[in-house]
Write a protein that holds these residues in place. Structure first.
Motif, short mmCIF file in Angstrom:
data_model
loop_
_atom_site.label_atom_id
_atom_site.label_comp_id
_atom_site.label_asym_id
_atom_site.label_seq_id
_atom_site.Cartn_x
_atom_site.Cartn_y
_atom_site.Cartn_z
N LEU A 1 0.81 -1.21 0.00
CA LEU A 1 0.00 0.00 0.00
C LEU A 1 0.85 1.27 0.00
CD1 LEU A 1 -2.53 -1.39 2.54
CD2 LEU A 1 -3.25 -0.36 0.37
N GLY A 2 2.17 1.12 0.10
CA GLY A 2 3.05 2.28 0.14
C GLY A 2 3.11 2.96 1.48
N GLY A 3 2.72 2.25 2.55
CA GLY A 3 2.70 2.86 3.87
C GLY A 3 4.08 2.98 4.50
N ASP A 4 4.20 3.85 5.47
CA ASP A 4 5.43 4.06 6.21
C ASP A 4 5.75 2.78 6.99
OD1 ASP A 4 7.50 4.80 7.87
OD2 ASP A 4 6.39 6.38 8.91
N PRO A 5 6.90 2.15 6.75
CA PRO A 5 7.20 0.89 7.44
C PRO A 5 7.15 1.01 8.95
CG PRO A 5 8.75 1.25 5.65
CD PRO A 5 7.95 2.51 5.77
N ALA A 6 7.54 2.18 9.48
CA ALA A 6 7.56 2.34 10.94
C ALA A 6 6.15 2.28 11.53
CB ALA A 6 8.22 3.66 11.30
N ALA A 7 5.14 2.63 10.73
CA ALA A 7 3.77 2.66 11.26
C ALA A 7 3.27 1.27 11.63
CB ALA A 7 2.83 3.29 10.23
N ALA A 8 3.81 0.23 10.98
CA ALA A 8 3.34 -1.13 11.25
C ALA A 8 3.64 -1.57 12.67
CB ALA A 8 3.98 -2.10 10.26
N ALA A 9 4.54 -0.87 13.35
CA ALA A 9 4.85 -1.22 14.73
C ALA A 9 3.66 -0.96 15.66
CB ALA A 9 6.06 -0.43 15.21
N ALA A 10 2.66 -0.20 15.19
CA ALA A 10 1.49 0.08 16.02
C ALA A 10 0.57 -1.13 16.17
CB ALA A 10 0.69 1.25 15.42
N VAL A 11 0.79 -2.18 15.36
CA VAL A 11 -0.11 -3.34 15.37
C VAL A 11 0.32 -4.33 16.45
CG1 VAL A 11 -1.07 -5.25 14.05
CG2 VAL A 11 -0.57 -3.07 12.92
N GLU A 12 -0.61 -4.73 17.29
CA GLU A 12 -0.41 -5.82 18.22
C GLU A 12 -1.37 -6.94 17.85
OE1 GLU A 12 -0.84 -4.58 22.24
OE2 GLU A 12 0.96 -3.32 22.23
N THR A 13 -0.87 -8.15 17.74
CA THR A 13 -1.71 -9.28 17.35
C THR A 13 -2.01 -10.16 18.55
OG1 THR A 13 0.24 -10.58 16.70
CG2 THR A 13 -0.85 -9.29 14.98
N ALA A 14 -3.15 -10.82 18.47
CA ALA A 14 -3.57 -11.75 19.52
C ALA A 14 -4.28 -12.91 18.86
CB ALA A 14 -4.51 -11.04 20.51
N GLY A 15 -4.46 -13.98 19.62
CA GLY A 15 -5.18 -15.13 19.08
C GLY A 15 -4.26 -16.14 18.45
N PRO A 16 -4.79 -17.34 18.16
CA PRO A 16 -3.97 -18.43 17.63
C PRO A 16 -3.57 -18.22 16.18
CG PRO A 16 -6.26 -19.09 17.72
CD PRO A 16 -6.18 -17.76 18.40
N ALA A 17 -2.45 -18.81 15.80
CA ALA A 17 -1.97 -18.71 14.42
C ALA A 17 -2.85 -19.48 13.45
CB ALA A 17 -0.53 -19.20 14.34
N GLY A 18 -3.59 -20.46 13.94
CA GLY A 18 -4.40 -21.29 13.05
C GLY A 18 -5.89 -21.05 13.18
N ALA A 19 -6.30 -19.82 13.39
CA ALA A 19 -7.74 -19.54 13.52
C ALA A 19 -8.49 -19.87 12.25
CB ALA A 19 -7.95 -18.07 13.89
N LEU A 20 -7.81 -19.81 11.11
CA LEU A 20 -8.37 -20.25 9.82
C LEU A 20 -7.43 -21.33 9.28
CD1 LEU A 20 -9.31 -16.77 8.31
CD2 LEU A 20 -10.94 -18.58 8.93
N PRO A 21 -7.52 -22.55 9.79
CA PRO A 21 -6.53 -23.58 9.47
C PRO A 21 -6.60 -24.02 8.01
CG PRO A 21 -8.33 -24.51 10.78
CD PRO A 21 -8.53 -23.03 10.76
N ALA A 22 -5.42 -24.08 7.39
CA ALA A 22 -5.30 -24.48 5.99
C ALA A 22 -3.85 -24.79 5.71
CB ALA A 22 -5.79 -23.36 5.06
N ARG A 23 -3.58 -25.41 4.56
CA ARG A 23 -2.19 -25.65 4.17
C ARG A 23 -1.49 -24.35 3.80
NH1 ARG A 23 -5.10 -29.97 1.68
NH2 ARG A 23 -4.60 -31.98 2.65
N LEU A 24 -2.23 -23.42 3.26
CA LEU A 24 -1.70 -22.10 2.92
C LEU A 24 -1.87 -21.16 4.11
CD1 LEU A 24 -3.11 -21.88 -0.72
CD2 LEU A 24 -0.69 -21.94 -0.09
#
Length: 467
Positions: free
Chosen positions: A16-39
């Motif tokens: 999207l052309g966003g400022d790379p530093a801005a992505a540091a504002a994101v905090e993630t939670a929850g399991p890595a496989g909430a939508l389980p698939a091979r991909l």
């Protein structure tokens, strides 16, 4: 080592052309496989939602709002949102996801995927197979279609149905798709094309309420089915005034409308009528954004090509969504399920019995929808600060390539879908008591839910309310 979800968020934000530093504002939670698939479907889904949230924060800053605090994206909320059609209820009534003729069929030499949820697509499919479209959808009709399809090579079925204006694609392997001319076109396109097509003065935006950076933005929504409506629904969550415009000759499925049109208004205009064209021109004159979700060129005859739109509104933000992007298949109709089949995803997700499989959600639609919303929000922020006439272009096929070939794939998660109850809500609506999935992300100080339930499809006047 950077985890795959963080890598996916950075990848989406960079596209999207966003400022790379801005992505540091994101905090993630929850399991890595909430939508389980091979991909890496969960990573894609979380990344697209996070990118939309980051773009909302950027627009908020462009409008003078403080954006303190993290942007939290929970994979469980995202998973429930990406499977929202399964959780939708009206007075306790659920909706079926696909019509009986929308499925994989074995052919003489492979598999083909068809889509016949809409009556006009069903008619064209049956006509291409020399079957009576007036026949009811019963076991006998399904058997008849299976017999006709099973006796023909997959390439012939794809060609016959497509030539009749219907929807069918061969279920290709990844190697077969990568060797296809359409895949070469898709590979050469960016995940998100966001550009200023022409100079225009900066348009500083007035301050907006905390968490509602799109307040006062008028959006004409000319989209159908999932990806486009998901994008404009997110804009509505952030305060935009979204007016969806449909043709009265092309009714929407009730479930699609109720699932994806919260927070918006809905009106009907027949652009083949002079009076309705004049009403549309009046809407366009006061719009800030136009979002289209039809095949490239399909709306040009109504003066809705970006160049034509800009003659009336020089700094209009134009966002365009398609299934295939450019190339030899640019004019083909399609949906998420068919793009999965054509691009090798269905082969990768093959079932134990050898039949083609599917992703755990229509993730190409939902993911592209959030990327589209992010592109619009970034365009509005850039227009406010730098000026310019901005265009965004995305396609489901390019998102499929990102998922299949560009996001890092880890081990297949062994996880069950999350309990949807914490991520769903109920409210009264014109259709009845509505149970629905909540938005998958909320900006700091923003809404947890849409301001209003879906109105009746086509039930609103073709006019903007006073600002």
């Amino acid at each position: 080592m950077v985890n795959p979800t963080t890598q996916a968020i950075r990848s989406a934000w960079a596209a999207l052309g966003g400022d790379p530093a801005a992505a540091a504002a994101v905090e993630t939670a929850g399991p890595a496989g909430a939508l389980p698939a091979r991909l890496p479907v969960t990573d894609l889904a979380v990344a697209c939602v996070a990118a939309a949230g980051l773009a909302g924060l950027e627009l908020a800053r462009a409008r003078g709002a403080a954006t303190d605090g993290p942007l939290t994206v929970d994979s469980r909320a995202v998973a429930v949102s990406f499977t929202s059609d399964r959780h939708l209820r009206v007075d306790g009534r659920a909706f079926s996801g696909f019509a009986p003729l929308s499925r994989f069929w074995p052919t003489a030499d492979g598999w083909v995927r068809t889509h016949a949820n809409y009556p006009h697509h069903r008619r064209r499919l049956l006509a291409a197979l020399d079957l009576d479209p007036a026949r009811p959808d019963d076991d006998a009709l399904v058997a008849a279609v299976g017999e006709r399809v099973g006796a023909r090579p997959v390439a012939e079925v794809e060609q016959r149905v497509t030539a009749a204006g219907g929807l069918a694609v061969a279920a290709r392997t990844p190697d077969e798709w990568d060797a296809h001319p359409q895949a070469a076109t898709v590979a050469a396109e960016p995940l998100v094309r966001l550009r200023a097509d022409a100079p225009a003065p900066a348009r500083p935006a007035p301050p907006a309420p905390p968490g509602l950076p799109a307040t006062g933005v008028r959006v004409l929504d000319l989209t159908r089915v999932i990806a486009g409506p998901v994008a404009t629904r997110f804009l509505a969550l952030l305060g935009a005034d979204v007016l969806r415009v449909d043709s009265p000759g092309l009714p929407e499925l009730e479930s699609q409308h109720l699932d994806t049109d919260a927070g918006k208004r809905s009106t009907l205009l027949d652009l083949g009528r002079d009076a309705d064209r004049a009403r549309f021109a009046a809407l366009l004159a006061d719009a800030d954004v136009v979002v289209t979700g039809y095949r490239p060129g399909a709306l040009d005859r109504w003066g809705l090509a970006p160049e034509a739109l800009r003659r009336h509104h020089p700094d209009l933000v134009v966002a365009r969504l398609s299934a295939w992007g450019g190339g030899p298949w640019a004019g083909r109709r399609s949906f998420d399920s068919l793009v999965q089949a054509a691009t090798g995803i269905a082969d990768i997700e093959r079932r134990p019995d050898g039949a083609p499989g599917v992703l755990p959600a229509q993730a190409l639609d939902h993911g592209t929808g959030y990327l589209l919303a992010a592109a619009v929000l970034r365009a509005l922020a850039r227009r406010a600060v730098d000026g310019g006439a901005w265009t965004a272009e995305l396609s489901l096929a390019r998102t499929a390539r990102w998922l299949r070939q560009e996001l890092p794939a880890g081990p297949v998660p062994d996880a069950a879908p999350p309990n949807p109850d914490p991520w769903c809500a109920e409210r009264d609506s014109p259709a009845g008591r509505l149970r629905y999935a909540l938005p998958p992300v909320t900006l700091p100080g923003g809404r947890r839910d849409w301001a209003s339930p879906p109105t009746r499809w086509g039930g609103d006047p073709p006019a903007w309310p006073a600002r």
